[in-house]
Design a protein around this motif. Structure first.
Motif, PDB file in Angstrom:
ATOM      1  N   VAL A 286      17.761 -10.991  54.222  1.00 24.11           N
ATOM      2  CA  VAL A 286      17.010 -11.889  54.761  1.00 24.11           C
ATOM      3  C   VAL A 286      16.352 -12.861  53.923  1.00 24.11           C
ATOM      4  O   VAL A 286      16.387 -12.718  52.972  1.00 24.11           O
ATOM      5  N   ASP A 287      15.441 -13.791  54.712  1.00 27.80           N
ATOM      6  CA  ASP A 287      14.792 -14.762  53.931  1.00 27.80           C
ATOM      7  C   ASP A 287      13.492 -14.027  53.113  1.00 27.80           C
ATOM      8  O   ASP A 287      13.130 -13.070  53.696  1.00 27.80           O
ATOM      9  N   GLY A 288      13.474 -14.570  51.918  1.00 25.47           N
ATOM     10  CA  GLY A 288      12.537 -13.966  51.070  1.00 25.47           C
ATOM     11  C   GLY A 288      12.372 -14.437  49.666  1.00 25.47           C
ATOM     12  O   GLY A 288      13.140 -15.091  49.398  1.00 25.47           O
ATOM     13  N   TYR A 289      11.590 -13.684  48.881  1.00 21.63           N
ATOM     14  CA  TYR A 289      11.177 -14.024  47.375  1.00 21.63           C
ATOM     15  C   TYR A 289      11.661 -13.099  46.432  1.00 21.63           C
ATOM     16  O   TYR A 289      11.558 -11.894  46.783  1.00 21.63           O
ATOM     17  N   PHE A 290      12.474 -13.559  45.583  1.00 23.90           N
ATOM     18  CA  PHE A 290      12.896 -12.529  44.376  1.00 23.90           C
ATOM     19  C   PHE A 290      11.924 -12.968  43.337  1.00 23.90           C
ATOM     20  O   PHE A 290      11.440 -14.288  42.810  1.00 23.90           O
ATOM     21  N   ARG A 291      11.416 -11.758  42.506  1.00 22.07           N
ATOM     22  CA  ARG A 291      10.841 -12.103  41.252  1.00 22.07           C
ATOM     23  C   ARG A 291      11.348 -10.943  40.220  1.00 22.07           C
ATOM     24  O   ARG A 291      11.622 -10.022  40.735  1.00 22.07           O
ATOM     25  N   TYR A 292      10.975 -11.203  38.928  1.00 21.96           N
ATOM     26  CA  TYR A 292      11.158 -10.244  37.771  1.00 21.96           C
ATOM     27  C   TYR A 292       9.523  -9.893  37.447  1.00 21.96           C
ATOM     28  O   TYR A 292       8.575 -10.601  37.355  1.00 21.96           O
ATOM     29  N   SER A 293       9.505  -8.383  37.211  1.00 25.57           N
ATOM     30  CA  SER A 293       8.088  -7.884  37.050  1.00 25.57           C
ATOM     31  C   SER A 293       8.099  -7.000  35.679  1.00 25.57           C
ATOM     32  O   SER A 293       8.958  -6.126  35.599  1.00 25.57           O
ATOM     33  N   PHE A 294       7.595  -7.432  34.684  1.00 24.11           N
ATOM     34  CA  PHE A 294       7.628  -6.525  33.346  1.00 24.11           C
ATOM     35  C   PHE A 294       6.261  -5.791  33.262  1.00 24.11           C
ATOM     36  O   PHE A 294       5.122  -6.262  33.360  1.00 24.11           O
ATOM     37  N   ALA A 295       6.247  -4.266  32.852  1.00 23.40           N
ATOM     38  CA  ALA A 295       5.246  -3.610  33.061  1.00 23.40           C
ATOM     39  C   ALA A 295       4.332  -3.578  31.870  1.00 23.40           C
ATOM     40  O   ALA A 295       3.299  -3.171  31.835  1.00 23.40           O
ATOM     41  N   GLY A 296       4.660  -4.418  30.270  1.00 21.87           N
ATOM     42  CA  GLY A 296       4.030  -4.407  29.423  1.00 21.87           C
ATOM     43  C   GLY A 296       4.352  -3.361  28.435  1.00 21.87           C
ATOM     44  O   GLY A 296       4.795  -2.151  28.950  1.00 21.87           O
TER      45      GLY A 296
END
Length: 313
Positions: A286-296
């Protein structure tokens, strides 16, 4: 007090004399103009005293040795308890609040009474590095012997104040000096007439290397059921060459949120390669946004990339 981290392997009193240079960014008036250099002279003399330190055993009767000042510190709160993130060029200011308790014989309102916080890496007696403010703290008395104080610690990463190895855990300390009429700028200052209190071991947030994270999802647009390739890069500040380099071997989450949703869900975990790059694939639904997330980590703050929108047709 300005310390150059490039020689921060030196120990003891020698480290103080080797690391200290004048605070060029201090204010231009009053005691602030040379605060770092002035307190360095007294602290170095106190720590260099044979069999003595700035906070125990000194009476001030020995030539060139400051006496113990009846001042103690408590209730340190550094940067509001949040990690201190430092990039490669920006001047970082770290607010600090603390309590100063003093004897009735100590006049904290005197023009030549200075106090302030600093951060140190390693042991208190032989620190690997120290970070000071450009100006002394300011205090408001809450009783005859107690004052509530605030100050700022100033960090200039572009001037060699930090090494990459200094990222992580630090401690806070308080320093107070009563000059009692002695001129801190004079080469003939009688340090035996100067009082000093130097107290460490207080909790400080970690000092971390500022991080960046990017993302790119393609192709755009994409047909439903086809493969989407998501690339990106995790990088962090290098305090030794003042540039950003890839953070290798780190686990990063690929996340997605639908076009009309506010919530990201994790699709998978990907590891950065030898240059900090990220690459993985997923299926377009579906339409949408991808991102990467780093916990630190303890040395590097958490970071999330801005979402990259993909139109699914």
């Amino acid at each position: 007090m300005r310390f150059r981290a490039t020689v921060a392997g030196v120990s003891g009193a020698l480290a103080l004399s080797a690391l200290v240079v004048p605070g060029a960014h201090a204010a231009d008036s009053g005691s602030s103009s040379s605060y770092r250099a002035d307190v360095a002279k007294v602290q170095e003399a106190a720590r260099a005293a044979s069999g003595k330190t700035a906070y125990t055993g000194s009476t001030g009767t020995d030539e060139g040795v400051p006496y113990d000042l009846n001042v103690t510190f408590s209730n340190f709160k550094v940067n509001g308890g949040k990690a201190i993130t430092v990039g490669v060029s920006n001047h970082v200011t770290v607010p600090v609040t603390y309590t100063l308790t003093h004897g009735a014989d100590v006049d904290i309102t005197a023009e030549d009474f200075l106090n302030g916080p600093y951060l140190y890496k390693g042991s208190f007696d032989e620190p690997d590095n120290m970070l000071f403010g450009n100006a002394p703290g300011t205090c408001s008395s809450t009783s005859a012997t107690v004052a509530s104080c605030k100050a700022v610690i100033d960090i200039y990463p572009a001037e060699g104040e930090l090494l990459n190895a200094h990222a992580g855990a630090w401690k806070a300390a308080g320093l107070a000096i009563a000059y009692n009429g002695e001129d801190p700028e004079s080469e003939d200052i009688d340090l035996s007439k100067v009082g000093i209190a130097d107290q460490g071991g207080f909790t400080s947030p970690n000092v971390q290397r500022y991080s960046k994270l990017t993302v790119n999802a393609s192709p755009e647009p994409v047909k439903k059921g086809r493969t989407v390739t998501v690339t990106g890069k995790l990088s962090r500040a290098n305090w030794e060459d003042n540039a950003y380099h890839g953070y290798t071997g780190q686990s990063v989450q690929l996340q997605f949120r639908k076009k009309n949703s506010d919530t990201y869900t994790t699709l998978k975990t990907v590891k950065t390669d030898s240059t900090g790059n990220l690459k993985t694939t997923t299926t377009a639904t579906v339409d949408g946004y991808f991102r990467y997330s780093f916990a630190g980590t303890s040395t590097t703050p958490a970071v999330k990339a801005a979402g990259d929108y993909v139109d699914v047709q």
